[in-house]
Design a protein around this motif. Structure first.
Motif, PDB file in Angstrom:
ATOM      1  N   PHE A 131     -19.137  20.386 -41.890  1.00 16.37           N
ATOM      2  CA  PHE A 131     -19.730  19.397 -42.827  1.00 16.37           C
ATOM      3  C   PHE A 131     -20.320  19.759 -43.993  1.00 16.37           C
ATOM      4  O   PHE A 131     -20.499  18.928 -44.874  1.00 16.37           O
ATOM      5  CB  PHE A 131     -20.723  18.551 -41.917  1.00 16.37           C
ATOM      6  N   ARG A 158     -12.113  18.039 -40.569  1.00 17.31           N
ATOM      7  CA  ARG A 158     -13.348  18.544 -40.168  1.00 17.31           C
ATOM      8  C   ARG A 158     -13.457  18.627 -38.567  1.00 17.31           C
ATOM      9  O   ARG A 158     -13.989  19.417 -38.105  1.00 17.31           O
ATOM     10  CB  ARG A 158     -14.387  17.701 -40.789  1.00 17.31           C
ATOM     11  N   ARG A 195     -23.284  14.602 -44.320  1.00 14.95           N
ATOM     12  CA  ARG A 195     -22.210  14.470 -45.161  1.00 14.95           C
ATOM     13  C   ARG A 195     -21.742  12.749 -45.116  1.00 14.95           C
ATOM     14  O   ARG A 195     -21.482  12.398 -45.985  1.00 14.95           O
ATOM     15  CB  ARG A 195     -20.949  14.878 -44.406  1.00 14.95           C
TER      16      ARG A 195
END
Length: 101
Positions: free
Chosen positions: A22, A43, A94
């Motif tokens: 992140f 991710r 994020r």
């Protein structure tokens, strides 16, 4: 290294590994991707790989201490949940905070 120190090292490695996807737009923090920014799917895939990497480091410390214990599904459910909780600061930074571009 004592068992207490190895536990703290594994927890620190897990904390860094859980937040690594992140906090940067590179694959595993090293490989630049052609698409910017990284998608959430990439991710999350990184998060899964890093979970197993951190678990492998923990297994190495356990093997070095000489006391490998067999684990059931409960152990993996709890450690995966802990890893996701450790990733919350990076996810918050994020996706939930506003950034100036």
């Amino acid at each position: 290294m004592s068992q207490t120190a190895s536990v703290w090292v594994v927890l620190l490695v897990a904390l860094v590994a859980a937040n690594l996807p992140f906090f940067n737009d590179r694959l595993f923090g090293a490989v630049p991707l052609p698409s910017r920014p990284k998608s959430l799917a990439v991710r999350l895939a990184e998060l899964v790989v890093l979970y197993f990497l951190a678990g492998g480091i923990g297994l190495l410390f356990e093997r070095r201490a000489g006391q490998i214990a067999s684990q059931g599904w409960e152990f993996y459910a709890v450690t995966a949940s802990l890893f996701i909780v450790l990733a919350f600061p990076g996810f918050t930074w994020r996706y939930l905070m506003k950034h100036r571009h």
